[in-house]
Design an enzyme around this catalytic site. Structure first.
Site, mmCIF file in Angstrom:
data_model
loop_
_atom_site.group_PDB
_atom_site.id
_atom_site.type_symbol
_atom_site.label_atom_id
_atom_site.label_comp_id
_atom_site.label_asym_id
_atom_site.label_seq_id
_atom_site.Cartn_x
_atom_site.Cartn_y
_atom_site.Cartn_z
ATOM 1 C CG PHE A 155 -1.677 -1.305 1.398
ATOM 2 C CD1 PHE A 155 -2.367 -1.911 0.352
ATOM 3 C CD2 PHE A 155 -1.616 -1.957 2.615
ATOM 4 C CE1 PHE A 155 -2.996 -3.139 0.535
ATOM 5 C CE2 PHE A 155 -2.244 -3.187 2.795
ATOM 6 C CZ PHE A 155 -2.930 -3.775 1.754
ATOM 7 C CB ILE A 192 -10.709 -4.588 -17.346
ATOM 8 C CG1 ILE A 192 -11.409 -3.320 -16.839
ATOM 9 C CG2 ILE A 192 -10.456 -5.564 -16.198
ATOM 10 C CD1 ILE A 192 -10.581 -2.424 -15.947
ATOM 11 C CB THR A 252 -6.258 -9.738 -10.519
ATOM 12 O OG1 THR A 252 -6.024 -9.359 -11.865
ATOM 13 C CG2 THR A 252 -5.854 -11.181 -10.324
ATOM 14 C CD GLU A 307 -1.743 4.735 -6.022
ATOM 15 O OE1 GLU A 307 -2.002 4.994 -4.839
ATOM 16 O OE2 GLU A 307 -0.729 4.104 -6.374
#
Ligand code: MOS
Length: 738
Positions: free
Chosen positions: A240, A629, A634, A705
């Site tokens: 992260f 995509i 995922t 993000e």
């Protein structure tokens, strides 16, 4: 490029390894003769060390060495004898065991090395330091009072159009918003194993989001050739942002391994994770926003006060969201940074933008009630068709489509828009929404590919995967390009000696590396075409890539599909065991004329208990324009993960400091709350899924993000709709609603 979607095999390629425990994380590598290091932290937040008594620790069972600033190996890349009071450095981290100055509580003052972890922990408890203690500053309330902001060019006000124009608008709102210190807290603790070999060669198993960047920073610290440092990070249990830098504990481990001439393992404790690997910095923001009676924005002013450490500047683009998210002629931004006796903050999921969007997207919701305009409609009235800051077109923008998808799925138009108007039994019902955006970038990367005569393909690059599923998406791109089933493709990564890949940060991995994987496969296709031109297969000496399909483990002539050859055939006829190519992928020149952003839209339906103020989620819809995509499963997981992080940010997360001691008091998972299963409702994810035609050849933008950015604002907005109570300081705990 037709498809990147494998209906039949859509799973994470490393899924089995991860859930069966076969995947090895940094601390789990078995290195012969390894010894254990434990860091001892300062008990004061500011001052200097007068003396450290290490005698008892040194004599404790199994102890090999106790390292302090007094006896540490001198790290060649450090500046010794420098004046610590000379001011903040930009991006130069804490130099561990360099001098006796204490900048924050928990700062490493000693490394105890023993033959077992338990013995090292015990010996560490025997270290006694004497300090010259100064008055520390950790209280956010002192920012702008006793704590003075950093000066410099970078902190100039930024004015587009007229300064503070919102003040003259017919309808205006001014409000202050607070985001507290939040700690990344990935499940895997930060850990490192350092091993010096012959000829000063260094091997490091590290929790890192960038094997190349870790290699570079360790090589720089120890003045080694890059090639003499090899960093491995095959699996990373979450980052992260906390694993974007090489932190002092890793340098300490390399020092320790050097001094005891043995491989050394160092794992931070959960408590140390609050002090040594960064955090999202406390930020106080003021928004002034004004519109005409029809809701057209006249001006936005966005001011932010953030924190940094006493030794290093850390800035983020908190106020930038107000320059770019909406069409508005007059935008004023001001950003100030206050040094406190805390460690340096770092990027944490959606850095800057997550903080900034909380304020801006709450303020717009507040303004919508003043205007009596639906909050979604208000956003659409001020939709930016071109980049308002750089005055150029977007390479792609499908935010409107993302709004629509989400609004339909949550049932936005069916709600009663009046605050505190909807009820389900004892629960007040609220709907809220928000927008998030993040730059969609593309950097440089190299990849290599080897196609073998048995029809298998290996693609290699030095990248790490902190969770989004990079191995899976890269495998899918290669498989799709070459017409191979995913199980014939191996993606090798997580090793700095492979061709240089990007650091996994800033939502750019898929765009950057996916382009390199695409490029290397395209080069491979061309190499195959070169062979087919001359080997007489299709009787076409001018054969081109466009003339064929790469499918079913081989090549098929489009004009005559009966004509096909497998890769095994092609290679064996050419008497080749393998075909090898590499590709150097660079950002497209054309992008200089465009701007690219990814967008998220979060819609939430909350239930707030009318007597207790407890907040529950009834439904969450997260939609995004993230370009094409690549790996649907995922990608969906990535969005869900961001929302779960967002639930933490909205309702729970706050690292609380006891200012008497300058220390965190909830530095554990019992007291620092993160969402658990029971806190997370069903989350519906939908993507616009339209390729960006310019950013890169695969059409993907970024997702890491935006999955979180804006979410906390949607919750605050929904809580207001449910209760009529506006909470502007995170987290939204029930005491703030009661
Ligand atoms: Mo991300 S905050 O760049 O890991």
């Amino acid at each position: 490029m037709e498809k990147f979607f494998f209906e039949d095999d859509n799973n994470r390629v490393t899924g089995k390894a991860v859930v069966t425990g076969k995947a090895k994380y940094a601390a789990e590598h078995e290195v012969e003769g390894v010894v254990y290091g434990v860091l001892v932290g300062s008990t004061i937040a500011k001052g200097s060390i007068i003396a450290i008594d290490t005698k008892a620790a040194t004599k404790a069972p199994g102890v090999m060495k106790v390292i302090t600033h007094e006896n540490s190996y001198k790290v060649p890349g450090y500046d010794y004898g420098g004046n610590p009071a000379k001011g903040l450095t930009g991006g130069k981290g804490l130099q561990v065991f360099n001098g006796n100055t204490i900048y924050f509580a928990g700062q490493p003052i000693a490394l105890v090395i023993a033959d077992s972890y338990e013995r090292a922990v015990y010996a560490a408890s025997l270290i006694k330091a004497q300090y010259n203690q100064d008055v520390h500053a950790t209280d956010f309330a002192e920012m702008g009072k006793s704590v003075i902001a950093v000066e410099g060019q970078r902190y100039k006000d930024n004015i587009r159009g007229e300064a503070d124009a919102y003040k003259n608008a017919a309808v205006k709102l001014e409000a202050e918003y607070i985001v507290p210190n939040e700690v990344h807290n990935p499940m895997e603790l930060h850990a490192v194993i350092a091993k010096w070999g012959a000829d000063d060669k260094l091997t490091v198993w590290e929790k890192t989001q960038g094997v190349k960047s870790a290699q570079r920073s360790i090589a720089a610290a120890f003045k080694l050739k890059e090639d003499d440092v090899q960093v491995f990070a095959p699996f990373v249990g979450g980052g992260f942002g906390s694993a974007l830098r090489t932190w002092p504990h890793s340098i300490a481990a390399v020092i320790g391994a050097k001094m005891v001439k043995k491989p050394l393992k160092l794992v931070l404790t959960r408590e140390q994770m609050f002090q040594l690997v960064g955090y999202r910095p406390y930020t106080k923001q003021r928004i002034g926003i004004g519109a005409d009676k029809d809701g057209k924005f006249i001006g936005i002013t966005h001011e932010a006060d953030g924190v940094t450490s006493m030794y290093e500047e850390f800035t983020e683009g908190t106020v930038n969201v107000s320059k770019i998210l909406y069409q508005c002629q007059n935008v004023t931004t001001r950003y100030k940074l206050y040094p406190l006796n805390l460690s340096t903050p770092t990027w944490m999921r959606g850095p800057g933008e997550a903080t900034g969007c909380f304020a801006l997207e709450c303020a717009i919701d507040e303004l919508s009630y003043l205007l009596n305009i639906d909050p979604l409609e208000l956003r659409l009235k001020n939709y930016a068709e071109t980049d308002p800051e750089r005055n150029r077109p977007y390479s792609s923008k499908f935010l409107k489509e993302a709004y629509q998808l989400g609004a339909d799925k949550i049932g936005w138009k069916d709600r009663d828009p009046r605050p505190a108007s909807m009820k389900q039994g004892e629960w007040q019902v609220g709907y809220g929404m928000s927008t998030g955006l993040f730059n969609a970038g593309r950097g440089n990367a190299k990849a290599s590919a080897k196609l073998y005569a048995d029809g298998t393909l290996i693609v290699q690059t030095a990248v790490s995967d902190s969770g989004p599923g990079t191995q899976t998406s890269m495998t899918m791109i290669a498989a799709d390009m070459m017409g191979l089933p995913v199980n014939k493709v191996t993606f090798e990564y997580g090793d700095s000696s492979l061709p240089p890949g990007p650091t996994q940060g800033g939502s750019t991995t898929t765009s950057t590396l996916g382009s390199a994987v695409y490029g290397v496969c395209f080069a491979l296709q061309n190499k195959i075409i070169d062979i087919l031109k001359t080997d007489g297969t299709f009787n076409k000496t001018d054969l081109k890539v466009e003339d064929v399909s790469f499918t079913d483990g081989g090549v098929l002539l489009k004009s005559d599909p009966a004509k096909k050859r497998t890769y095994s055939d092609i290679l064996s006829k050419a008497k080749l065991n393998q075909l090898e190519v590499s590709d150097d992928s660079k950002a497209s020149e054309q992008m200089r004329n465009y701007s690219a952003y990814s967008y998220s839209v979060h819609f939430v339906k909350v239930l707030v208990h009318s007597k207790t103020g407890v907040i529950k989620f009834d439904k969450i819809v997260a939609t995004a324009d993230a370009g094409k995509i690549i790996s649907p499963k995922t990608a969906r997981s990535q969005m869900i993960g961001g929302v779960v992080g967002g639930i933490g940010m909205a309702l729970m997360e706050e690292a609380v400091i006891d200012n008497r001691f300058g220390k965190y008091i909830n530095n554990n998972f019992a007291d620092y709350h993160v969402p658990v299963q029971a806190d997370v409702p069903e989350i519906e994810v939908a993507f616009v899924n339209k390729p960006d035609p310019i950013l890169n050849p695969i059409g993907a933008k970024g997702m890491g993000e935006i999955a979180l950015i804006g979410f906390a604002a949607a919750v605050s907005n929904a809580v207001y709709h449910a209760t009529g109570k506006r909470v502007r300081d995170l987290p939204i705990t029930l005491d703030k609603i009661m």
